[in-house]
Design a protein around this motif. Structure first.
Motif, PDB file in Angstrom:
ATOM      1  N   ASN A  89       0.854  -1.305  -0.020  1.00 51.42           N
ATOM      2  CA  ASN A  89      -0.007   0.062  -0.168  1.00 51.42           C
ATOM      3  C   ASN A  89       0.757   1.337   0.085  1.00 51.42           C
ATOM      4  OD1 ASN A  89      -3.033  -0.371   0.020  1.00 51.42           O
ATOM      5  ND2 ASN A  89      -2.371  -1.780   1.451  1.00 51.42           N
ATOM      6  N   MET A  94      -5.135   4.047  -4.112  1.00 54.41           N
ATOM      7  CA  MET A  94      -6.520   3.606  -4.695  1.00 54.41           C
ATOM      8  C   MET A  94      -7.682   4.596  -4.365  1.00 54.41           C
ATOM      9  SD  MET A  94      -8.064  -0.007  -4.014  1.00 54.41           S
ATOM     10  CE  MET A  94      -9.763  -0.402  -4.103  1.00 54.41           C
ATOM     11  N   PHE A  96     -11.794   4.895  -4.189  1.00 55.41           N
ATOM     12  CA  PHE A  96     -12.932   3.988  -3.947  1.00 55.41           C
ATOM     13  C   PHE A  96     -14.117   4.601  -4.483  1.00 55.41           C
ATOM     14  CE2 PHE A  96      -9.771   3.477  -0.513  1.00 55.41           C
ATOM     15  CZ  PHE A  96      -9.977   2.077  -0.128  1.00 55.41           C
ATOM     16  N   ASN A 100     -14.518   7.669   0.690  1.00 52.84           N
ATOM     17  CA  ASN A 100     -14.122   7.275   1.823  1.00 52.84           C
ATOM     18  C   ASN A 100     -12.687   8.340   2.320  1.00 52.84           C
ATOM     19  OD1 ASN A 100     -15.310   4.984   1.890  1.00 52.84           O
ATOM     20  ND2 ASN A 100     -13.365   3.589   1.219  1.00 52.84           N
ATOM     21  N   LEU A 101     -13.118   9.466   2.190  1.00 53.69           N
ATOM     22  CA  LEU A 101     -12.368  10.630   2.672  1.00 53.69           C
ATOM     23  C   LEU A 101     -12.372  10.398   4.097  1.00 53.69           C
ATOM     24  CD1 LEU A 101     -13.146  13.545   0.347  1.00 53.69           C
ATOM     25  CD2 LEU A 101     -11.096  12.006   0.291  1.00 53.69           C
ATOM     26  N   PHE A 102     -11.448  11.398   4.941  1.00 50.80           N
ATOM     27  CA  PHE A 102     -11.511  11.186   6.366  1.00 50.80           C
ATOM     28  C   PHE A 102     -12.588  12.489   6.769  1.00 50.80           C
ATOM     29  CE2 PHE A 102      -7.165   9.385   5.469  1.00 50.80           C
ATOM     30  CZ  PHE A 102      -7.529   8.046   5.520  1.00 50.80           C
ATOM     31  N   PRO A 103     -13.546  12.177   7.350  1.00 49.70           N
ATOM     32  CA  PRO A 103     -14.616  13.322   7.420  1.00 49.70           C
ATOM     33  C   PRO A 103     -14.044  14.334   8.435  1.00 49.70           C
ATOM     34  CG  PRO A 103     -15.510  11.216   8.672  1.00 49.70           C
ATOM     35  CD  PRO A 103     -14.310  10.865   7.587  1.00 49.70           C
ATOM     36  N   HIS A 104     -13.300  13.892   9.522  1.00 41.90           N
ATOM     37  CA  HIS A 104     -12.660  14.724  10.606  1.00 41.90           C
ATOM     38  C   HIS A 104     -11.547  15.658  10.294  1.00 41.90           C
ATOM     39  CE1 HIS A 104     -10.563  11.164  10.656  1.00 41.90           C
ATOM     40  NE2 HIS A 104      -9.662  11.707  11.765  1.00 41.90           N
ATOM     41  N   MET A 105     -11.218  15.481   8.830  1.00 39.36           N
ATOM     42  CA  MET A 105      -9.889  16.260   8.661  1.00 39.36           C
ATOM     43  C   MET A 105     -10.196  17.118   7.495  1.00 39.36           C
ATOM     44  SD  MET A 105      -7.155  13.223   8.492  1.00 39.36           S
ATOM     45  CE  MET A 105      -6.220  12.546   9.948  1.00 39.36           C
ATOM     46  N   VAL A 113      -2.065  13.200   5.646  1.00 39.05           N
ATOM     47  CA  VAL A 113      -1.852  12.189   6.735  1.00 39.05           C
ATOM     48  C   VAL A 113      -1.127  10.921   6.507  1.00 39.05           C
ATOM     49  CG1 VAL A 113      -4.083  11.335   6.296  1.00 39.05           C
ATOM     50  CG2 VAL A 113      -3.312  11.151   8.456  1.00 39.05           C
ATOM     51  N   GLY A 114      -1.328  10.602   5.203  1.00 31.65           N
ATOM     52  CA  GLY A 114      -0.622   9.187   4.795  1.00 31.65           C
ATOM     53  C   GLY A 114       1.042   9.469   4.775  1.00 31.65           C
ATOM     54  N   TRP A 117       2.310  10.057   8.557  1.00 36.65           N
ATOM     55  CA  TRP A 117       2.284   9.143   9.578  1.00 36.65           C
ATOM     56  C   TRP A 117       2.736   7.844   9.127  1.00 36.65           C
ATOM     57  CZ3 TRP A 117       0.700   9.434  14.689  1.00 36.65           C
ATOM     58  CH2 TRP A 117       0.148  10.694  15.035  1.00 36.65           C
ATOM     59  N   GLY A 118       2.478   7.615   7.799  1.00 31.23           N
ATOM     60  CA  GLY A 118       2.760   6.348   7.207  1.00 31.23           C
ATOM     61  C   GLY A 118       4.284   6.197   6.852  1.00 31.23           C
ATOM     62  N   ARG A 162      -5.155  12.705  -3.110  1.00 31.03           N
ATOM     63  CA  ARG A 162      -4.913  11.741  -1.798  1.00 31.03           C
ATOM     64  C   ARG A 162      -4.060  10.587  -2.037  1.00 31.03           C
ATOM     65  NH1 ARG A 162      -9.036   9.269   2.491  1.00 31.03           N
ATOM     66  NH2 ARG A 162      -9.251   8.007   0.780  1.00 31.03           N
ATOM     67  N   THR A 166       0.413  10.083  -2.041  1.00 28.57           N
ATOM     68  CA  THR A 166       1.637   9.061  -1.698  1.00 28.57           C
ATOM     69  C   THR A 166       2.600   8.498  -2.473  1.00 28.57           C
ATOM     70  OG1 THR A 166      -0.048   7.312  -2.297  1.00 28.57           O
ATOM     71  CG2 THR A 166      -0.140   8.207  -0.013  1.00 28.57           C
TER      72      THR A 166
END
Lengths: 255, 363
Positions: A89, A94, A96, A100-105, A113-114, A117-118, A162, A166
């Motif tokens: 990954n 990917m 979708f 599937n976005l992060f709603p709180h950001m 974020v990827g 943090w990743g 997004r 990456t």
């Protein structure tokens, strides 16, 4: 990865992949080879295994038989570990159907974020990168908004940015326009086309036949968990061989 | 034949018509039977209100230092509450160290004002962090040590004890509850069974039974020589009981975060821990904050059970006061104390419940 010798380098290869959901045989003897810069479109009736196939490419789904090789990582059916999935990954993006976005950001945080943090990329570098990709998808103005404040088409473009952020070697699209209002489909397809024009390797599951014809190097037709026909777009749409593909095209293309 | 209609001028937006105020006459007296019912209920409320006013205000006794200030039982004995304000607030906390108790009250009041005033903007994670750090600070300040003389928890009491137990319960039950909820989703079957068994087991037992076990049975299991006072044992019982409650709340919150979110986190390269920390938990916790406030309201009310096992919370302070030599002998005094107690709990819990409503409206 820009040298001439890499032009035909393997990005993904599936060999003899079989997948069952319980006793249901969802994918049957799948062989697929995707080379660098190639655009592959997969279509077929619902329940034919298209989504399962792309979800296996980045190990979101396990499989029971066969071998998968992605971006230099070789995984057998019994070697699907969390570490392997993470490695895959970090190289594969990917998009979708449900965004599937992060709603709180905010939009910007969704992009950063990827990498932060990743992969532990430097914060400043990531923000620069994210700003560039947001501009690419035409959403620089929306960087500080939350996903819920955007239209469906805008959300899906954020999702594409997004994935780009990456720095993937391959992007998978799982029916990216299927849950959009008709008037928003084109803005997403145009974004994808411009990606294709830049040489991004893409595997796209879609029902947008006109898009497949314009953009794909190769179109794959699936039914009942197997690959029925693979051809160049012209052959695929103008000279289909199998009865099942002819029937499918007859249903999809004549309105 | 279908007519072909084409609008020539666009209709501009107009102001919505004003909503009519409530028509009281229609609401209360729609039919004769309803009118009779309304009148009867009104009469009942007026009569009850009048009786309470007579008892609580008109015939009430406000000042005095012993039961002699409250002859008869025609009126409330607020003198009892007024005279014993200190034990009701802080129990037996030493007089020369009272500033420590007042600091706790003031710090909590300031924190609460901040939380409520910023209820629309403050980060919920920061509010929760406050609720976890405050009780630790309060506990250290109240018990003392180092330059401060040690004050054993047996001397704490009244509202102070209620506040500290509530906050300490919250501070321990929430993290434990979160761990239990995560444990129940673990891939390891043993962790799943242990956490599930604990949660289901504790939830099926009355809190009072858990408290009695902590008060009487627990010392038998502790190694001899280790001294764990009743206060700490009670807090442990409260913490474990409410951790089981919080675990169920958190489990609901975790389930509310869709599979797609975790998949998206995976595809942008987050490992399981990072996905939990930055994608799943922030969404899960935000979703359950109103339910957590409800647990807090429950904890506040549950603290009254402490008086049964001999820890003098606010209820204990009222009962001890009514048995003290100066005030013993009149049921009216105890009743007044209970009414005061009910009013205090009503104020605190209603305030919290309003705050919870505000948080729900925010989403």
């Amino acid at each position: 990865m820009n040298t001439a010798s890499d032009a035909n380098a393997t990005i993904a290869r599936m060999r003899g992949i079989n997948k069952w959901y319980g006793s249901y045989h969802a994918l049957r003897d799948i062989d697929l080879h995707v080379t660098s810069g190639e655009r592959v479109v997969i279509c077929g009736p619902s329940g034919s295994g298209k989504s399962t196939l792309v979800r296996i490419v980045n190990l979101l789904e396990p499989f029971q038989q066969g071998r998968l090789q992605v971006c230099g990582i070789d995984v057998g059916a019994d070697q699907i570990t969390r570490a392997a999935r993470l490695e895959v990954n970090r190289r594969v993006g990917m998009v979708f159907q449900q965004f599937n976005l992060f709603p709180h950001m905010t939009v910007l945080q969704n992009l950063t974020v990827g990498p932060i943090w990743g992969s532990g990329v430097d914060r400043k570098e990531v923000h620069e990168l994210a700003g560039r990709y947001l501009e690419r998808v035409g959403l620089s103005e929306q960087a500080q908004k939350h996903p819920a404040q955007l239209s469906g088409g805008q959300q899906q473009r954020v999702a594409i940015a997004r994935a780009l952020c990456t720095r993937p070697q391959l992007i998978l699209f799982d029916e990216p326009t299927a849950s959009l209002d008709p008037e928003m489909v084109n803005e997403v397809l145009q974004t994808m086309e411009s990606l294709a024009a830049e040489g991004m390797t893409m595997v796209v599951v879609t029902h947008e036949m006109a898009f497949a014809r314009r953009v794909a190097d190769r179109v794959i037709f699936m039914d009942q968990g197997q690959i029925i026909e693979t051809a160049s777009p012209d052959d695929f749409f103008d000279r289909p061989q199998s009865v099942r593909l002819k029937t499918f095209l007859g249903r999809v293309l004549t309105h | 034949m279908t007519t072909h209609f084409v609008r020539q001028a666009v209709i501009g937006a107009r102001v919505a018509p004003a909503t009519a105020p409530i028509d009281w006459r229609r609401a209360l007296f729609p039919t004769p039977a309803m009118a009779v019912l309304s009148l009867l209920l009104l009469a009942l409320f007026v009569a009850l209100g009048w009786r309470f006013l007579q008892w609580g205000v008109v015939h009430a006794h406000w000042l005095g230092s012993s039961s002699e200030a409250c002859p008869g039982d025609e009126g409330a004995c607020w003198a009892f509450v007024v005279a014993r304000w200190k034990p009701l607030l802080v129990g037996n906390y030493p007089s020369d160290q009272l500033w420590r108790a007042w600091t706790c009250f003031a710090a909590f009041a300031l924190f609460w004002v901040w939380v409520v005033r910023r209820s629309h903007t403050a980060s919920l994670q920061r509010v929760l962090l406050g609720f976890i750090l405050l009780p630790v600070a309060f506990f250290l300040l109240l018990i003392g040590g180092g330059p401060l003389p040690v004050v054993a928890p047996t001397r704490w009491g009244g509202l102070l004890l209620t506040l500290v137990v509530t906050l300490a319960t919250f501070a321990t039950a929430l993290p434990i509850g979160l761990c239990l909820a995560l444990g129940r989703r673990s891939r390891l079957p043993i962790a799943r069974w242990l956490c599930g068994g604990f949660v289901e087991g504790i939830r099926s037992v009355p809190l009072l039974a858990v408290l009695f076990v902590a008060a009487t049975l627990l010392p038998l299991f502790l190694p001899s020589g280790s001294s764990m006072d009743l206060f700490s044992r009670a807090v442990v019982a409260f913490a474990l009981f409410n951790a089981a409650m919080a675990a169920e709340v958190f489990r609901g919150g975790l389930q509310a975060v869709g599979r797609g979110q975790i998949e998206a986190a995976t595809t942008v390269g987050l490992n399981d821990f990072a996905a939990l920390r930055v994608i799943v938990l922030p969404q899960a916790i935000t979703a359950v904050v109103p339910a957590l406030v409800n647990i807090m309201i429950a904890v506040i009310k549950e603290t009254t059970l402490l008086s049964i096992i001999g820890v003098s919370d606010l209820l204990g302070a009222v009962e001890i006061g009514a048995k003290s030599p100066d005030w013993i002998g009149q049921s009216n005094i105890l009743t007044s104390g209970y009414v005061f107690l009910a009013a205090t709990y009503l104020t605190v819990c209603y305030g919290l419940s309003r705050y919870s409503r505000r948080l729900e409206a925010r989403r």
